[in-house]
Design a protein around this motif. Structure first.
Motif, PDB file in Angstrom:
ATOM      1  N   UNK A 128       0.823  -1.217   0.000  1.00 40.23           N
ATOM      2  CA  UNK A 128       0.000   0.000   0.000  1.00 40.23           C
ATOM      3  C   UNK A 128       0.856   1.266   0.000  1.00 40.23           C
ATOM      4  N   UNK A 129       2.149   1.080  -0.145  1.00 44.76           N
ATOM      5  CA  UNK A 129       3.059   2.217  -0.163  1.00 44.76           C
ATOM      6  C   UNK A 129       4.315   1.909   0.637  1.00 44.76           C
ATOM      7  N   UNK A 130       5.470   2.263   0.082  1.00 48.23           N
ATOM      8  CA  UNK A 130       6.733   1.971   0.746  1.00 48.23           C
ATOM      9  C   UNK A 130       6.959   2.890   1.940  1.00 48.23           C
ATOM     10  N   UNK A 131       7.676   2.386   2.925  1.00 47.16           N
ATOM     11  CA  UNK A 131       8.019   3.171   4.111  1.00 47.16           C
ATOM     12  C   UNK A 131       9.306   2.616   4.695  1.00 47.16           C
ATOM     13  N   UNK A 132       9.960   3.403   5.525  1.00 46.12           N
ATOM     14  CA  UNK A 132      11.194   2.977   6.179  1.00 46.12           C
ATOM     15  C   UNK A 132      11.434   3.876   7.373  1.00 46.12           C
TER      16      UNK A 132
END
Length: 503
Positions: free
Chosen positions: A366-370
């Motif tokens: 649903x969308x990249x994150x870090x």
């Protein structure tokens, strides 16, 4: 079963700007046990692949280079792709990096072994490589992107993408359709017009265009930079602060945004005499919502006798050309897709399996994150350059990348020097960071309502950093490995990890 032998302390995937920069910084910090995997037969990344006519950077050369690898030989304010590629080759030669690069090695997947604290990286047609730490430096601009248009594969004429240019094709006298009017298109179209092609440009959305004030750098200036490196450093700083000020209008919707739009409108009026064409070329969104375009050649090319601008939406690609929604089908000898790249806002460039069998593509669906753009909880000893929410809208990507590389090298040093089996970011720290980032993004021009490659289809911004470059640098220098990471050595024995200075 015996543990697999570790082939290298650090595996770097990709020999573009990010991979080469990481390798140089590792060497400068005393690390020489690393391997670089490169899918092609030479380094360069996007600048090796983007060799279309007119390809150049829209960030000044002084700024589109690493501070730890200055180049006094830039010939112009804004350098072309060949000169940028030569700069990458020079970095490889100056630091003797060829001995670390394995060409024609395509990474196809990777999996973390929690028992040994190692990553197994699969390589197409070759034996897997086992590494203690991995840096994914393949970059977001590596896979050509095509638009979602019906009949894309029906066209039987000559077809090419800006990132896979066919230099053997002679455009003179040919009917050429160009799909796209973004950053690569505004460089390609003037070249095709000058080559004598009959060019038809299909525009979905006009962009804000600012003049690109390029000039040749004199031999005397280059000699000063060679003999007095401090002058080049000073010039870089001036360019940095000049671009940093653009954030006031390009990142946030403010009175400075009206200034950018005013300059762009004056540029449009000065270069385009026809009122109807000016109307067609005027955006209906705030400056900064999409990437600002830097060119002084695009508008004149559109008005050339052998160029036609089409603003009707495309209905489909046909066997011989393009049909627009009003029913007109135009036939072409060649179609050029200047439509950018597949940006990994969702999913991952290769399958990545972390602790307890978790799959990063599923978590990023649903969308990249870090955590601060470079590390993801549950995937220890794995680091990303140009990771989620590290994109600039106003300054040099290499400024941001350099800050990421420095903290990545620090993390690798901790794993190596303290004998850590794993160094993994705490999920609460990662979640808190991403809540704050997404909240800040709500107030930016990128999230103001237009459709762009910065956003997923449902509007999630996994690409851009909502702030100044100085804020991004400060964020990376403030990474706290004591508070925000879990460090394990041996059999699940936690270590107290000091947070080193990243200044």
């Amino acid at each position: 079963m015996s543990a697999p032998a570790v082939d290298t302390t650090t595996l770097i995937i990709g020999a573009g700007f990010a991979g080469i920069g990481t390798a140089i910084r590792l060497l400068q910090q005393g690390h020489d046990d690393f391997v670089i995997l490169e899918r092609d037969v030479r380094p360069g990344g996007t600048w090796r692949d983007d060799v279309y006519p007119g390809a150049a950077c829209d960030i000044p050369s002084r700024l589109y280079s690493y501070s730890f690898a200055p180049n006094p030989e830039w010939s112009h304010t804004y350098s072309g792709s060949n000169e940028i590629l030569a700069y990458i080759d020079r970095m490889v030669a100056d630091h003797d990096l060829e001995r670390f690069i394995r060409y024609s090695h395509l990474a196809t997947g990777m999996e973390f072994d929690e028992a040994t604290g190692t990553w197994r990286v699969d390589v197409a047609g070759r034996e897997p490589i086992v590494a203690r730490t991995v840096v994914v430096a393949s970059g977001p601009l590596s896979t050509p992107g095509y638009p979602d248009i019906t009949g894309l594969d029906d066209y039987t004429g000559h077809r090419m993408h800006s990132a896979a240019w066919d230099h053997s094709y002679d455009f003179a006298g040919k009917k050429v359709g160009v799909i796209g009017t973004g950053a690569s298109a505004v460089q390609i179209i003037p070249e095709l017009v000058d080559a004598g092609a009959q060019v038809t440009v299909y525009q979905r959305t006009p962009g804000w265009v600012l003049p690109r004030l390029d000039r040749r750098i004199t031999s005397a200036t280059r000699q000063i930079y060679r003999t007095m490196p401090g002058t080049q450093t000073a010039a870089r700083r001036l360019w940095f602060w000049g671009h940093e000020s653009v954030a006031l209008g390009a990142v946030w919707n403010s009175p400075f945004t009206r200034v950018i739009e005013g300059v762009a409108k004056l540029n449009l009026r000065a270069q385009v005499s026809d009122p109807w064409m000016r109307r067609q070329l005027t955006p209906d969104f705030r400056a900064g919502c999409k990437r600002l375009l830097m060119t002084s050649d695009y508008y004149p090319a559109l008005q050339a006798d052998n160029c036609t601008l089409i603003t009707w939406p495309i209905a489909r690609i046909c066997e011989q050309g393009v049909r627009t929604v009003e029913g007109i089908e135009r036939h072409f000898d060649c179609l050029v897709f200047a439509t950018g790249f597949e940006i990994a806002k969702q999913g991952t460039p290769i399958p990545i399996r972390g602790r307890n069998g978790r799959v990063l593509a599923d978590e990023w669906s649903r969308g990249a994150y870090a955590y601060k753009s470079f590390a993801v909880s549950g995937y220890p000893n794995l680091y990303f350059t140009f990771g989620p929410n590290s994109g600039p809208g106003h300054n040099s990507a290499l400024v941001y990348m350099e800050a990421q590389i420095d903290v990545i090298v620090t993390a690798i040093s901790l794993v190596r020097d303290r004998g850590l089996k794993l160094l993994d970011v705490h999920r609460p720290a990662q979640n808190a960071y991403n809540r704050a980032i997404q909240k800040r993004l709500e107030r930016t021009t990128w999230n103001s309502g237009c459709r762009s490659w910065y956003l997923t289809d449902d509007g999630f911004n996994a690409t851009m950093f909502p702030g100044f470059a100085t804020q991004f640098i400060a964020q990376m220098r403030s990474v706290d490995f004591t508070r925000d990471f879990r460090a394990v050595a041996g059999d699940e024995v936690s270590l107290e990890v000091c947070s080193p200075s990243l200044a």
